[in-house]
Each structure stands twice: as C-alpha cells, then as structure tokens.
Scaffold this active site. Structure first.
Site, PDB file in Angstrom:
ATOM      1  N   LYS A  33       0.882  -1.153   0.155  1.00  0.00           N
ATOM      2  CA  LYS A  33      -0.018   0.174  -0.148  1.00  0.00           C
ATOM      3  C   LYS A  33       0.959   1.199  -0.140  1.00  0.00           C
ATOM      4  CE  LYS A  33      -3.640  -2.179   2.603  1.00  0.00           C
ATOM      5  NZ  LYS A  33      -4.090  -2.377   3.982  1.00  0.00           N
ATOM      6  N   GLU A  90       8.134   1.581  -5.526  1.00  0.00           N
ATOM      7  CA  GLU A  90       8.223   1.340  -4.288  1.00  0.00           C
ATOM      8  C   GLU A  90       8.577   2.572  -3.494  1.00  0.00           C
ATOM      9  OE1 GLU A  90       7.380  -0.450  -1.637  1.00  0.00           O
ATOM     10  OE2 GLU A  90       8.728  -2.029  -1.830  1.00  0.00           O
ATOM     11  N   ASP A  91       8.005   2.752  -2.306  1.00  0.00           N
ATOM     12  CA  ASP A  91       7.943   3.917  -1.629  1.00  0.00           C
ATOM     13  C   ASP A  91       9.489   4.097  -0.491  1.00  0.00           C
ATOM     14  OD1 ASP A  91       7.641   1.591   0.333  1.00  0.00           O
ATOM     15  OD2 ASP A  91       5.958   2.696   1.391  1.00  0.00           O
ATOM     16  N   ARG A 129      -0.016   7.383   7.080  1.00  0.00           N
ATOM     17  CA  ARG A 129       0.057   7.225   5.538  1.00  0.00           C
ATOM     18  C   ARG A 129      -0.347   8.743   5.035  1.00  0.00           C
ATOM     19  NH1 ARG A 129       0.960   1.985   3.606  1.00  0.00           N
ATOM     20  NH2 ARG A 129       0.030   0.423   4.632  1.00  0.00           N
ATOM     21  N   ASP A 139       3.858   3.944   6.545  1.00  0.00           N
ATOM     22  CA  ASP A 139       3.035   3.722   7.369  1.00  0.00           C
ATOM     23  C   ASP A 139       3.786   2.901   8.802  1.00  0.00           C
ATOM     24  OD1 ASP A 139       1.538   0.739   8.018  1.00  0.00           O
ATOM     25  OD2 ASP A 139       2.773   0.906   6.351  1.00  0.00           O
ATOM     26  N   ASP A 145      14.602  -0.733   2.106  1.00  0.00           N
ATOM     27  CA  ASP A 145      15.183  -1.081   3.527  1.00  0.00           C
ATOM     28  C   ASP A 145      15.966  -2.179   3.478  1.00  0.00           C
ATOM     29  OD1 ASP A 145      15.544  -0.993   6.289  1.00  0.00           O
ATOM     30  OD2 ASP A 145      13.820  -1.121   6.821  1.00  0.00           O
ATOM     31  N   LYS A 155      17.334   3.170   2.039  1.00  0.00           N
ATOM     32  CA  LYS A 155      18.020   3.074   3.382  1.00  0.00           C
ATOM     33  C   LYS A 155      18.993   2.092   2.949  1.00  0.00           C
ATOM     34  CE  LYS A 155      14.565   3.916   6.771  1.00  0.00           C
ATOM     35  NZ  LYS A 155      14.036   3.150   7.895  1.00  0.00           N
ATOM     36  N   PHE A 161      13.038   5.330  11.398  1.00  0.00           N
ATOM     37  CA  PHE A 161      11.744   4.774  11.148  1.00  0.00           C
ATOM     38  C   PHE A 161      10.983   5.892  10.858  1.00  0.00           C
ATOM     39  CE2 PHE A 161       9.105   1.098  11.017  1.00  0.00           C
ATOM     40  CZ  PHE A 161       7.976   1.669  10.862  1.00  0.00           C
TER      41      PHE A 161
END
Length: 178
Positions: A42, A98-99, A164, A158, A102, A130, A151
């Site tokens: 999401k 992709e947001d 979000r 989220d 990681d 990251k 974070f």
C-alpha cells in the site's frame, strides 16, 4: 506536525521536487516504449499517483500487494504475495514503484518473481533508499533520496497502517513503536 512524529525529515515541497525529477528521468528512459508501471501497495500509492501525474509518456499500470513486515518495524525476511498483478507481463518492460527500500528483501523477491513470469526487463524506482539497512543487494535504477536509518512515516509510509496521510515524511518517535 503530528504528535507522534519527532521531526520532519523531508518536507512536502522537497517530495514534490524529487517526484518531478524522477518522472523526467523515467520519461526520458522509457520514451517510445510500451511498458508497465507496477505499484507495490500500500505504501507506494501516493508516490505512484504523483509520479504518474508528473509524467508525459503513456504507459499501463498494475499493482501487487506483498508483505514482509506484518505490524512490526523489521522485515521478517519472508515475502508473501497477497495480491498478484492482473495482466500478463510476458515480454514486457516493467518498472516497479516502491516507497522505500530497506532490507531489499521485497524488491529482490519481486524482481525474480516478475522475470519468472516472463518480463523482458524489470527496473525499480524508489522514493527513499536506506542502504545502511540492506541485507540483499538490489539494483535500483531510480532513487529519489538516500535517507538515514530511522523509522519514517508519512506520504504513504506507515506504522501499523497509521500515518500514511501525512503530507511530509517524518521520523516516528521510538516510544510509539517500542
């Protein structure tokens, strides 16, 4: 600023500039091609929508839902496909949206997964990267911004399905997820 956010890391205006830059790069690289943009839901929804609006070329879209976090802050390392793409990708060029990258586990899995489904090429665009958290090497063709190991939430990102809708990206206070 939201009470659970310790500081704003990336402002709304900086996000807009990053999105415009990425859209221009992708438009140049995919000019004249018949290709598919695949959003990883999401988290990527806001980024993908803004990226699409900033682009000039035509393309098709689809979505995939995968999970590797559950409700925690660390990747489980195991990726589950919860919703697959809805069209054939045989012989097509794909751009995964992709947001944030990681650990790299999700994108590593998706690249292999889409090639196994017959994609001609698979590239990645991410709003945030990251690299200090990377467990798996993943080639990323388009990176919005490299960020520190914190974070973050907001602009689609989220924690346990919250935050979000923040228009900026902020660092979540540790006491929220500890």
């Amino acid at each position: 600023m939201h009470k659970d956010v310790g500081e704003i890391l990336i402002s709304e205006s900086e996000i807009n500039e990053i999105v415009k830059r990425l859209a221009k790069e992708i438009d140049n690289d995919y000019a004249g091609k018949d290709w598919l943009m695949v959003g990883v839901l999401k988290g990527s929804i806001l980024f993908m929508a803004d990226l699409m609006k900033a682009m000039e070329n035509d393309f098709k879209i689809d979505f995939v839902v995968v999970s590797s976090y559950a409700d925690g802050t660390e990747s489980t390392g195991r990726v589950n496909v919860l919703k697959d793409i809805s069209q054939s990708i045989e012989g097509k060029d794909l751009l995964i949206v992709e947001d944030i990258i990681d650990s790299g586990n999700t994108l590593h899995f998706l690249v292999k997964y889409f090639y196994a489904k017959g994609a001609a090429s698979v590239k990645i665009v991410t709003l945030f990267d990251k690299p200090d958290r990377r467990r798996v090497d993943v080639p990323v063709e388009y990176v919005g911004k490299v960020i520190p190991d914190a974070f973050i939430v907001g602009y689609g990102l989220d924690y346990a399905e919250k935050y979000r809708t923040l228009p900026y990206v902020g660092i979540l206070k540790p006491e929220v997820y500890s």
